[in-house]
Write a protein that holds these residues in place. Structure first.
Motif, mmCIF file in Angstrom:
data_model
loop_
_atom_site.group_PDB
_atom_site.id
_atom_site.type_symbol
_atom_site.label_atom_id
_atom_site.label_comp_id
_atom_site.label_asym_id
_atom_site.label_seq_id
_atom_site.Cartn_x
_atom_site.Cartn_y
_atom_site.Cartn_z
ATOM 1 N N VAL A 36 84.677 49.113 74.772
ATOM 2 C CA VAL A 36 83.451 49.276 73.988
ATOM 3 C C VAL A 36 83.380 48.162 72.948
ATOM 4 O O VAL A 36 84.155 48.140 71.990
ATOM 5 N N VAL A 37 82.466 47.220 73.130
ATOM 6 C CA VAL A 37 82.279 46.126 72.181
ATOM 7 C C VAL A 37 80.800 46.103 71.804
ATOM 8 O O VAL A 37 79.973 45.540 72.528
ATOM 9 N N PRO A 38 80.425 46.753 70.680
ATOM 10 C CA PRO A 38 79.004 46.827 70.314
ATOM 11 C C PRO A 38 78.434 45.434 70.030
ATOM 12 O O PRO A 38 78.914 44.717 69.152
ATOM 13 N N ALA A 55 83.896 45.245 63.097
ATOM 14 C CA ALA A 55 83.444 46.630 63.089
ATOM 15 C C ALA A 55 81.940 46.754 62.871
ATOM 16 O O ALA A 55 81.313 47.680 63.405
ATOM 17 N N ALA A 85 86.776 42.624 75.093
ATOM 18 C CA ALA A 85 87.450 43.888 74.804
ATOM 19 C C ALA A 85 88.914 43.660 74.446
ATOM 20 O O ALA A 85 89.455 44.295 73.523
ATOM 21 N N THR A 138 89.128 42.221 70.953
ATOM 22 C CA THR A 138 88.877 43.271 69.963
ATOM 23 C C THR A 138 90.109 44.151 69.778
ATOM 24 O O THR A 138 90.512 44.457 68.649
ATOM 25 N N VAL A 160 90.337 51.733 64.748
ATOM 26 C CA VAL A 160 89.064 51.911 65.448
ATOM 27 C C VAL A 160 88.811 50.738 66.394
ATOM 28 O O VAL A 160 88.365 50.928 67.539
ATOM 29 N N LEU A 161 89.092 49.522 65.941
ATOM 30 C CA LEU A 161 88.894 48.354 66.803
ATOM 31 C C LEU A 161 89.805 48.407 68.022
ATOM 32 O O LEU A 161 89.382 48.079 69.139
ATOM 33 N N TRP A 217 90.957 51.065 69.437
ATOM 34 C CA TRP A 217 90.418 52.101 70.322
ATOM 35 C C TRP A 217 89.202 51.585 71.084
ATOM 36 O O TRP A 217 89.070 51.791 72.286
ATOM 37 N N ARG A 218 88.300 50.917 70.361
ATOM 38 C CA ARG A 218 87.114 50.363 71.022
ATOM 39 C C ARG A 218 87.508 49.393 72.131
ATOM 40 O O ARG A 218 86.980 49.445 73.245
ATOM 41 N N ARG A 239 88.884 50.974 75.242
ATOM 42 C CA ARG A 239 87.863 51.648 76.048
ATOM 43 C C ARG A 239 86.828 50.682 76.595
ATOM 44 O O ARG A 239 85.915 51.104 77.310
#
Length: 296
Positions: free
Chosen positions: A125-127, A163, A230, A233, A116-117, A119-120, A123
């Motif tokens: 995507v770093v919340p 995560a 990113a 991550t 998941v990391l 993939w994030r 993309r």
């Protein structure tokens, strides 16, 4: 202890700490694998790895503090729980034969977190947001235990915090480094109480690992603060997936070619994740009609 083995330990500590200081994992795993590969008993290898991790974790944590990479509420909770988990792991490894911290369920779950990391990160995507510290205590307990038994502090702590914590990736790595020093200290107290002889057998190798890691730690902490969030991550996710895939396959009698193929496929996925998405060409905005001039 022969000088060649000590020199190899120094080199392993240097290289693995470069990775560990940037991605938050790698030093303990490499140290434990190196010591076990030399034929040392598990409790001796674990005690030596914990000794080296205390030194490198302390130097690395100081460097991360210097570069602003530590979130103290997370680091304190994580480290305190890690010390308790490390102490428990040292006792368990000293008292129980054939103990292994890795289980198929845990390895599969953490492999999924790593995926998941990756993939994030791929993309972008770093919340981020208000930091969450609720997971720090259970993560520290499990990570400290795994670190004492098999050097797996980072592969447990870093992917979970990345995560769920909403911290910047560099602050996850720095907070995990600060927590690692406390976790290693707790493990060392346990080994000193329950298996004191283990701390003397492999001390030259532990010193080689520690010196090599201490040399690399400041540069690695500096680099962690300069990598794009990113990319950091994605790289941490790929490394976590690789470590837990290795643990998951350890108890499975796969043919060598198939196992190699799995890791090559993971390497390819990692390269794609680090490359990230292709930049999109900006769309041309539709031409707006010119406003009609008012008639005089």
């Amino acid at each position: 202890m022969i000088p060649t083995a000590v020199a190899a330990a120094f080199a392993a500590g240097l290289v693995s700490q470069l990775v560990d200081g940037v991605l938050g994992m790698g030093f303990g795993t490499v140290a434990a694998a190196l010591l076990a590969g030399l034929g040392l008993a598990p409790v001796v290898a674990a005690a030596a790895a914990a000794s080296a991790s205390l030194v490198t974790g302390t130097v690395g944590a100081a460097a991360h503090v210097r570069f602003g990479n530590v979130h103290w509420p997370t680091a304190v909770r994580l480290g305190a729980a890690g010390a308790a988990g490390g102490f428990t792991g040292a006792w368990a490894l000293s008292a129980l034969a054939g103990l292994d911290a890795a289980t198929p369920v845990a390895s599969a779950a953490l492999l999924a977190v790593g995926a998941v990391l990756a993939w994030r990160g791929s993309r972008g995507v770093v919340p981020l947001g208000r930091p969450r510290t609720g997971f720090a205590v259970p993560t520290g307990l499990v990570g400290g235990f795994a670190g004492a038994v098999g050097g797996a502090w980072g592969p447990v702590a870093v992917p979970v915090l990345m995560a769920v914590s909403r911290l910047e990736p560099r602050r996850v790595v720095g907070s995990a480094a600060a927590g690692q020093a406390l976790a290693a200290a707790g493990a060392l107290v346990g080994f000193w109480l329950f298996a004191p002889q283990s701390l003397r057998v492999a001390m030259p190798l532990a010193e080689g690992l520690a010196v090599g890691g201490a040399v690399a730690a400041p540069f690695a902490a500096w680099l962690a603060g300069r990598l794009p969030a990113a990319k950091l991550t994605a790289a941490a996710g790929v490394l976590a997936a690789a470590v837990h895939l290795r643990a998951l396959l350890a108890g499975v009698a796969l043919p060598w070619g198939l196992a190699a193929g799995l890791f090559l496929a993971l390497a390819a996925v990692g390269a794609l994740a680090l490359a990230g998405p292709r930049p999109r060409a900006p769309r041309a905005s539709p031409a707006r009609p010119e406003p009609a001039e008012a008639e005089a």
